[in-house]
Design a protein around this motif. Structure first.
Motif, PDB file in Angstrom:
ATOM      1  N   GLY A  37       0.814  -1.212   0.000  1.00 39.11           N
ATOM      2  CA  GLY A  37       0.000   0.000   0.000  1.00 39.11           C
ATOM      3  C   GLY A  37       0.842   1.254   0.000  1.00 39.11           C
ATOM      4  O   GLY A  37       1.996   1.239  -0.456  1.00 39.11           O
ATOM      5  N   TYR A  38       0.261   2.310   0.519  1.00 35.31           N
ATOM      6  CA  TYR A  38       0.884   3.637   0.474  1.00 35.31           C
ATOM      7  C   TYR A  38       0.844   4.263   1.859  1.00 35.31           C
ATOM      8  O   TYR A  38      -0.161   4.178   2.564  1.00 35.31           O
ATOM      9  CB  TYR A  38       0.128   4.530  -0.517  1.00 35.31           C
ATOM     10  N   SER A  47      -3.401   6.334  -4.740  1.00 36.68           N
ATOM     11  CA  SER A  47      -3.677   5.391  -5.828  1.00 36.68           C
ATOM     12  C   SER A  47      -2.424   5.285  -6.688  1.00 36.68           C
ATOM     13  O   SER A  47      -1.646   6.239  -6.794  1.00 36.68           O
ATOM     14  CB  SER A  47      -4.859   5.846  -6.675  1.00 36.68           C
ATOM     15  N   TYR A  48      -2.230   4.112  -7.278  1.00 35.16           N
ATOM     16  CA  TYR A  48      -0.984   3.848  -7.992  1.00 35.16           C
ATOM     17  C   TYR A  48      -0.658   4.877  -9.072  1.00 35.16           C
ATOM     18  O   TYR A  48       0.465   5.375  -9.127  1.00 35.16           O
ATOM     19  CB  TYR A  48      -1.012   2.429  -8.571  1.00 35.16           C
ATOM     20  N   THR A  56       3.242  12.900  -4.304  1.00 29.50           N
ATOM     21  CA  THR A  56       2.161  12.803  -3.303  1.00 29.50           C
ATOM     22  C   THR A  56       2.642  12.760  -1.860  1.00 29.50           C
ATOM     23  O   THR A  56       1.835  12.854  -0.948  1.00 29.50           O
ATOM     24  CB  THR A  56       1.340  11.525  -3.540  1.00 29.50           C
ATOM     25  N   GLY A  57       3.930  12.551  -1.641  1.00 27.76           N
ATOM     26  CA  GLY A  57       4.420  12.343  -0.281  1.00 27.76           C
ATOM     27  C   GLY A  57       4.320  10.893   0.143  1.00 27.76           C
ATOM     28  O   GLY A  57       4.890  10.487   1.155  1.00 27.76           O
ATOM     29  N   HIS A  58       3.600  10.080  -0.630  1.00 22.58           N
ATOM     30  CA  HIS A  58       3.485   8.662  -0.311  1.00 22.58           C
ATOM     31  C   HIS A  58       4.751   7.903  -0.702  1.00 22.58           C
ATOM     32  O   HIS A  58       5.435   8.262  -1.667  1.00 22.58           O
ATOM     33  CB  HIS A  58       2.321   8.023  -1.088  1.00 22.58           C
ATOM     34  N   ALA A  59       5.011   6.851   0.031  1.00 18.59           N
ATOM     35  CA  ALA A  59       6.017   5.862  -0.364  1.00 18.59           C
ATOM     36  C   ALA A  59       5.271   4.551  -0.559  1.00 18.59           C
ATOM     37  O   ALA A  59       4.310   4.260   0.162  1.00 18.59           O
ATOM     38  CB  ALA A  59       7.075   5.699   0.725  1.00 18.59           C
ATOM     39  N   PHE A 143      -2.122   4.273   6.656  1.00 17.61           N
ATOM     40  CA  PHE A 143      -1.735   3.321   5.613  1.00 17.61           C
ATOM     41  C   PHE A 143      -2.953   3.064   4.741  1.00 17.61           C
ATOM     42  O   PHE A 143      -4.056   2.863   5.262  1.00 17.61           O
ATOM     43  CB  PHE A 143      -1.251   2.004   6.236  1.00 17.61           C
ATOM     44  N   TYR A 144      -2.747   3.101   3.443  1.00 13.77           N
ATOM     45  CA  TYR A 144      -3.836   2.871   2.494  1.00 13.77           C
ATOM     46  C   TYR A 144      -3.472   1.679   1.623  1.00 13.77           C
ATOM     47  O   TYR A 144      -2.492   1.736   0.877  1.00 13.77           O
ATOM     48  CB  TYR A 144      -4.055   4.122   1.634  1.00 13.77           C
TER      49      TYR A 144
END
Length: 194
Positions: A37-38, A47-48, A56-59, A143-144
């Motif tokens: 996830g992210y 989302s991917y 996005t700041g996501h890893a 966590f997503y």
């Protein structure tokens, strides 16, 4: 009275493409779940296609649920630094580049943050790597889970070019270096949860 021993704990790790991170931890004894996830960004952009832009700041991360009576957070870190991620690569892992591929430990408790920070300091002091460690320890926020087609990817596509070159050697490394912690049958993400 002594507190009853916890039977479940959570670790959230980012170490490059989540296919390999998930694939390795699905083979670790004591791990009851490993979900791709992210983490690090907001729900609105988890989302991917959007995370892949690197803005996005996501890893790309894996949420690992484990039984601390069977595997410690320290052992999870040892596996992470030994076979999962190259902690000297900034915002990249293997062939993948961008902040979404950074190595980051999203500490779910203050104790995890302390253990991870000390572990990195010990690795640094022992000069285990020839370059400085750039892995960060960040407080976990959310966590997503990733899209269903990303779950169990290594198990379902072991001969895909990317997996064969970049990730199967990590599973082999787990088996070679952590034989006592290796489980042959991976713990898979159920279709209903992804």
């Amino acid at each position: 009275a002594a507190k009853p021993e916890a039977t479940s704990a959570t670790a959230v790790l980012a170490g490059g493409c989540f296919w390999g991170v998930q694939g390795v931890f699905q083979h670790v004894n004591g791990v009851t779940s490993a979900v791709s996830g992210y983490s690090g960004g907001s729900k609105a952009n988890a989302s991917y296609p959007v995370v892949s832009t690197g803005t996005t700041g996501h890893a790309e991360s894996v949420k690992i649920t484990y039984d601390p009576r069977k595997v410690s957070f320290g052992k999870i870190l040892q596996i992470y630094f030994s076979v999962v991620a190259d902690p000297t690569m900034l915002n990249a892992q293997g062939p993948d580049e961008g902040t979404q591929y950074r190595s980051d430990i999203f500490a779910t408790t203050p104790e995890q943050a302390h253990v991870a920070t000390r572990y990195i300091a010990q690795l640094q002091a022992a000069h285990v790597y020839s370059a400085p460690i750039v892995t960060t320890v960040t407080s976990f926020k959310a966590f997503y889970p990733a899209e269903g087609y990303h779950q169990n990817y290594l198990t379902e596509h072991p001969t895909a070019g990317y997996i064969a070159v970049n990730d199967m050697p990590k599973v082999d490394g787990l088996k070679a270096l952590f034989g006592a912690d290796y489980r042959q049958a991976p713990v898979l993400v159920a279709a209903s949860t992804n």
